[in-house]
Motif scaffolding. Structure first.
Motif, PDB file in Angstrom:
ATOM      1  N   GLY A  16       0.830  -1.201   0.000  1.00 53.09           N
ATOM      2  CA  GLY A  16       0.000   0.000   0.000  1.00 53.09           C
ATOM      3  C   GLY A  16       0.859   1.242   0.000  1.00 53.09           C
ATOM      4  O   GLY A  16       2.075   1.167   0.179  1.00 53.09           O
ATOM      5  N   SER A  17       0.222   2.370  -0.237  1.00 50.62           N
ATOM      6  CA  SER A  17       0.941   3.641  -0.232  1.00 50.62           C
ATOM      7  C   SER A  17       0.292   4.580   0.753  1.00 50.62           C
ATOM      8  O   SER A  17      -0.932   4.580   0.913  1.00 50.62           O
ATOM      9  N   GLY A  18       1.095   5.387   1.406  1.00 54.71           N
ATOM     10  CA  GLY A  18       0.561   6.377   2.339  1.00 54.71           C
ATOM     11  C   GLY A  18       1.068   7.752   1.981  1.00 54.71           C
ATOM     12  O   GLY A  18       1.537   7.974   0.855  1.00 54.71           O
ATOM     13  N   GLY A  19       0.990   8.657   2.949  1.00 56.86           N
ATOM     14  CA  GLY A  19       1.328  10.051   2.709  1.00 56.86           C
ATOM     15  C   GLY A  19       2.760  10.257   2.248  1.00 56.86           C
ATOM     16  O   GLY A  19       3.024  11.148   1.443  1.00 56.86           O
ATOM     17  N   ILE A  20       3.697   9.469   2.771  1.00 63.80           N
ATOM     18  CA  ILE A  20       5.096   9.775   2.453  1.00 63.80           C
ATOM     19  C   ILE A  20       5.842   8.617   1.806  1.00 63.80           C
ATOM     20  O   ILE A  20       7.054   8.681   1.659  1.00 63.80           O
ATOM     21  N   GLY A  21       5.150   7.590   1.413  1.00 70.42           N
ATOM     22  CA  GLY A  21       5.887   6.513   0.755  1.00 70.42           C
ATOM     23  C   GLY A  21       5.021   5.314   0.420  1.00 70.42           C
ATOM     24  O   GLY A  21       3.800   5.357   0.541  1.00 70.42           O
ATOM     25  N   THR A  22       5.728   4.268  -0.029  1.00 76.00           N
ATOM     26  CA  THR A  22       5.048   3.035  -0.417  1.00 76.00           C
ATOM     27  C   THR A  22       5.631   1.882   0.385  1.00 76.00           C
ATOM     28  O   THR A  22       6.839   1.842   0.631  1.00 76.00           O
ATOM     29  N   VAL A  23       4.742   0.981   0.800  1.00 77.03           N
ATOM     30  CA  VAL A  23       5.192  -0.171   1.577  1.00 77.03           C
ATOM     31  C   VAL A  23       5.110  -1.417   0.704  1.00 77.03           C
ATOM     32  O   VAL A  23       4.082  -1.677   0.065  1.00 77.03           O
ATOM     33  N   TYR A  24       6.225  -2.168   0.659  1.00 79.60           N
ATOM     34  CA  TYR A  24       6.287  -3.392  -0.145  1.00 79.60           C
ATOM     35  C   TYR A  24       6.431  -4.614   0.753  1.00 79.60           C
ATOM     36  O   TYR A  24       7.070  -4.541   1.807  1.00 79.60           O
ATOM     37  N   LEU A  37       8.830  -3.387   3.637  1.00 73.49           N
ATOM     38  CA  LEU A  37       9.831  -2.348   3.342  1.00 73.49           C
ATOM     39  C   LEU A  37       9.107  -1.068   2.951  1.00 73.49           C
ATOM     40  O   LEU A  37       8.331  -1.064   1.991  1.00 73.49           O
ATOM     41  N   LYS A  38       9.331  -0.018   3.716  1.00 75.49           N
ATOM     42  CA  LYS A  38       8.690   1.263   3.396  1.00 75.49           C
ATOM     43  C   LYS A  38       9.708   2.176   2.720  1.00 75.49           C
ATOM     44  O   LYS A  38      10.706   2.563   3.328  1.00 75.49           O
ATOM     45  N   LEU A  39       9.453   2.478   1.465  1.00 73.98           N
ATOM     46  CA  LEU A  39      10.346   3.346   0.690  1.00 73.98           C
ATOM     47  C   LEU A  39       9.727   4.733   0.640  1.00 73.98           C
ATOM     48  O   LEU A  39       8.590   4.901   0.193  1.00 73.98           O
ATOM     49  N   VAL A  69       4.952  -2.572  19.511  1.00 79.05           N
ATOM     50  CA  VAL A  69       5.531  -1.579  18.593  1.00 79.05           C
ATOM     51  C   VAL A  69       6.129  -2.351  17.423  1.00 79.05           C
ATOM     52  O   VAL A  69       6.904  -3.288  17.641  1.00 79.05           O
ATOM     53  N   VAL A  70       5.769  -1.972  16.214  1.00 79.88           N
ATOM     54  CA  VAL A  70       6.277  -2.716  15.054  1.00 79.88           C
ATOM     55  C   VAL A  70       7.810  -2.700  15.073  1.00 79.88           C
ATOM     56  O   VAL A  70       8.435  -1.668  15.338  1.00 79.88           O
ATOM     57  N   LYS A  71       8.387  -3.870  14.853  1.00 80.17           N
ATOM     58  CA  LYS A  71       9.849  -3.970  14.943  1.00 80.17           C
ATOM     59  C   LYS A  71      10.496  -3.416  13.671  1.00 80.17           C
ATOM     60  O   LYS A  71      10.119  -3.799  12.562  1.00 80.17           O
ATOM     61  N   VAL A  85      12.997  -1.021   6.960  1.00 80.72           N
ATOM     62  CA  VAL A  85      12.569  -2.424   6.856  1.00 80.72           C
ATOM     63  C   VAL A  85      11.970  -2.839   8.192  1.00 80.72           C
ATOM     64  O   VAL A  85      12.598  -2.675   9.240  1.00 80.72           O
ATOM     65  N   MET A  86      10.746  -3.339   8.139  1.00 82.36           N
ATOM     66  CA  MET A  86      10.017  -3.661   9.376  1.00 82.36           C
ATOM     67  C   MET A  86       9.542  -5.102   9.358  1.00 82.36           C
ATOM     68  O   MET A  86       9.510  -5.732   8.297  1.00 82.36           O
ATOM     69  N   GLU A  87       9.126  -5.553  10.530  1.00 82.03           N
ATOM     70  CA  GLU A  87       8.468  -6.857  10.562  1.00 82.03           C
ATOM     71  C   GLU A  87       7.186  -6.752   9.739  1.00 82.03           C
ATOM     72  O   GLU A  87       6.531  -5.701   9.717  1.00 82.03           O
ATOM     73  N   LEU A 243      -0.773   9.321  15.135  1.00 82.36           N
ATOM     74  CA  LEU A 243      -1.551   8.187  15.617  1.00 82.36           C
ATOM     75  C   LEU A 243      -2.958   8.233  15.020  1.00 82.36           C
ATOM     76  O   LEU A 243      -3.633   9.254  15.095  1.00 82.36           O
ATOM     77  N   LYS A 244      -3.367   7.144  14.393  1.00 85.50           N
ATOM     78  CA  LYS A 244      -4.699   7.060  13.782  1.00 85.50           C
ATOM     79  C   LYS A 244      -5.011   5.580  13.589  1.00 85.50           C
ATOM     80  O   LYS A 244      -4.092   4.737  13.672  1.00 85.50           O
ATOM     81  N   PRO A 245      -6.268   5.245  13.324  1.00 87.39           N
ATOM     82  CA  PRO A 245      -6.627   3.822  13.264  1.00 87.39           C
ATOM     83  C   PRO A 245      -5.830   3.025  12.232  1.00 87.39           C
ATOM     84  O   PRO A 245      -5.534   1.852  12.448  1.00 87.39           O
TER      85      PRO A 245
HETATM   86  N1  LIG Z   1       4.896  -3.608   8.719  1.00 82.13           N
HETATM   87  C1  LIG Z   1       3.839  -3.744   7.921  1.00 82.13           C
HETATM   88  N2  LIG Z   1       3.312  -4.958   7.700  1.00 82.13           N
HETATM   89  C2  LIG Z   1       2.232  -5.100   6.896  1.00 82.13           C
HETATM   90  N3  LIG Z   1       1.605  -4.082   6.277  1.00 82.13           N
HETATM   91  C3  LIG Z   1       2.093  -2.841   6.462  1.00 82.13           C
HETATM   92  C4  LIG Z   1       3.228  -2.602   7.274  1.00 82.13           C
HETATM   93  N4  LIG Z   1       3.485  -1.269   7.266  1.00 82.13           N
HETATM   94  C5  LIG Z   1       2.549  -0.711   6.489  1.00 82.13           C
HETATM   95  N5  LIG Z   1       1.713  -1.650   5.995  1.00 82.13           N
HETATM   96  C6  LIG Z   1       0.575  -1.404   5.125  1.00 82.13           C
HETATM   97  O1  LIG Z   1       1.018  -0.667   3.994  1.00 82.13           O
HETATM   98  C7  LIG Z   1       0.055   0.323   3.641  1.00 82.13           C
HETATM   99  C8  LIG Z   1       0.713   1.668   3.486  1.00 82.13           C
HETATM  100  O2  LIG Z   1       1.247   2.041   4.730  1.00 82.13           O
HETATM  101  P1  LIG Z   1       1.773   3.482   5.030  1.00 82.13           P
HETATM  102  O3  LIG Z   1       2.296   3.488   6.415  1.00 82.13           O
HETATM  103  O4  LIG Z   1       2.678   3.920   3.934  1.00 82.13           O
HETATM  104  O5  LIG Z   1       0.495   4.378   4.872  1.00 82.13           O
HETATM  105  P2  LIG Z   1      -0.687   4.785   5.820  1.00 82.13           P
HETATM  106  O6  LIG Z   1      -0.392   4.456   7.250  1.00 82.13           O
HETATM  107  O7  LIG Z   1      -1.919   4.210   5.244  1.00 82.13           O
HETATM  108  O8  LIG Z   1      -0.700   6.352   5.600  1.00 82.13           O
HETATM  109  P3  LIG Z   1       0.275   7.473   6.159  1.00 82.13           P
HETATM  110  O9  LIG Z   1       1.604   7.339   5.520  1.00 82.13           O
HETATM  111  O10 LIG Z   1      -0.411   8.725   5.753  1.00 82.13           O
HETATM  112  O11 LIG Z   1       0.327   7.288   7.636  1.00 82.13           O
HETATM  113  C9  LIG Z   1      -1.018   0.287   4.699  1.00 82.13           C
HETATM  114  O12 LIG Z   1      -2.108  -0.417   4.167  1.00 82.13           O
HETATM  115  C10 LIG Z   1      -0.427  -0.492   5.826  1.00 82.13           C
HETATM  116  O13 LIG Z   1      -1.409  -1.235   6.503  1.00 82.13           O
END
Ligand SMILES: Nc1ncnc2c1ncn2[C@@H]1O[C@H](COP(=O)(O)OP(=O)(O)OP(=O)(O)O)[C@@H](O)[C@H]1O
Length: 378
Positions: A16-24, A37-39, A69-71, A85-87, A243-245
């Protein structure tokens, strides 16, 4: 385009992608372990100095270790962008976890399980997961109004000056904000205002759903774990700041993980990491002191926790508006509607906790996450 390799990590898919990057989802080629991995893709506002500073912040996160807390395992640079890089959490966001129906609870809430046809996840009203919001968000697709934010701050400068925590350096810091953080996190003000407002019976049904005793039980249990996570990060001098849901995930053992420390900053670093001029954080969850650009401490996260709790108890945020500036005025100048007036059968104890967390002045809130834990356990 999906990068195939980032450092020693093989990228498998986008989570998924969020405000400041993409998570793979990625595979660590050395250990063969799956990781998240959050890039970061800071765009033009993140120059190499800011990226390096961010990387340094990230490196400190590797030392953190707490069950809630996510590792964070590793950090690095890929094509000038920092990554983290996270768990890998196989689970659900808090909101989706709470929306699971009773029959689904016999099975663990894993992501894989979610994808199967036998699970129904009905989103709670007021979801902040922008991909699923039933509202028109176009009003926020544009750059947030930094001039109006500056004017708002000027108009509150007297009040800010009265606050014991306001300092010159924090005020200078605040003037560098341009408030372009996550504009995709809004909904229209009142249900009555929108053409497709739900009927009375639909509202009653929604509230009944929100008040299901085992949902409320899960909510309490999850928030206790969030409090433990917050107590831990605050003790390490960190403030989450966003902090948000969607930053709270629950895994298949119902263990909560606080996610996304991309915006956390050390309390000691007063000037802070502001991503070169952005108002960091998600508007709806921001405490008054963050809007005003004042220094933040752990009590800012407690305010955000109050917004989360209020929303999850009523299905709507405590303050709501069509533009960021209107929202900020409301947060700074008005009280949230009494929670039990919106949800008469809501849990009175949780309602009390939410209102105390939402106090404008940090001194009037609970002072620590431990205190919130105690209040939730009463
Ligand atoms: N460690 C992780 N394990 C599994 N999924 C994750 C992990 N970290 C993030 N994600 C998923 O990746 C997606 C993008 O996460 P990201 O943190 O970039 O954005 P967000 O939290 O939705 O928004 P923002 O960056 O605005 O806080 C989300 O759906 C999130 O649930």
């Amino acid at each position: 385009m999906l990068p195939t390799v980032i450092g020693p990590y093989r990228v498998l898919e986008t989570l998924g992608s969020g405000g400041i990057g993409t998570v793979y989802r990625a595979l660590d080629g050395r250990s063969n372990e799956l990781v998240a991995l959050k890039l970061l893709s800071g765009g033009p506002t993140m120059d190499s100095r800011a990226a390096k500073r961010l990387l340094r912040e990230f490196e400190t996160l590797v030392d953190l270790s707490h069950p809630n807390v996510v590792k964070v395992y590793d950090t690095g640079f890929f094509k000038n962008s920092p990554y983290l890089v996270m768990e890998l959490i196989e689970g659900l966001t808090l909101r989706d976890y709470l929306a699971l129906q009773g029959s689904d609870m016999a099975s663990p809430p894993s992501g894989a399980h979610l994808a199967s046809a036998d699970v129904s996840v009905s989103r709670d009203p007021g979801s902040d997961d922008s991909g699923c919001l039933p509202f028109n968000l176009s009003a926020f697709a544009e750059e947030a109004p930094s001039e109006e934010l500056a004017a708002l701050r000027r108009s509150h400068s007297d009040a800010a000056a009265r606050r014991p925590v306001a300092t010159k350096s924090s005020w200078e810091d605040s003037n560098s904000y341009s408030s372009d953080a996550d504009p995709l996190d809004f909904e229209p003000p009142d249900e009555e205002d929108s053409g497709d407002a739900p009927g009375k019976s639909e509202k009653v049904q929604r509230l009944e759903e929100l008040n299901r005793p085992e949902r409320v039980g899960r909510l309490k249990d999850s928030l206790l774990q969030v409090c433990e996570a917050l107590a831990y990060i605050h003790a390490h001098g960190l403030v989450h700041r966003d902090l948000k849901p969607s930053n709270i995930m629950v895994d298949e053992d119902r263990q909560v993980r606080l996610m996304d420390f991309g915006l956390a900053k050390f309390l000691a670093d007063d000037a802070g990491m502001t991503l070169e001029g952005r108002l960091v954080g998600t508007f709806r969850y921001m405490p008054p002191e963050q809007i005003l650009g004042e220094p933040l401490d752990g009590r800012a996260d407690l305010y955000s926790l109050g917004v989360v709790l209020y929303e999850l108890l009523t299905g709507r945020p405590p303050f709501d508006a069509r533009t960021p500036v209107n929202l900020w005025h409301k947060v700074l100048e008005t009280e949230p509607p009494p929670l039990l007036a919106l949800n008469q059968r809501g849990d009175p104890q949780l309602a009390r906790v939410a209102h105390r967390l939402l106090r404008k002045e940090p001194d009037d809130r609970y002072q620590t996450a431990e205190e919130v834990y105690e209040a939730l356990s009463e």
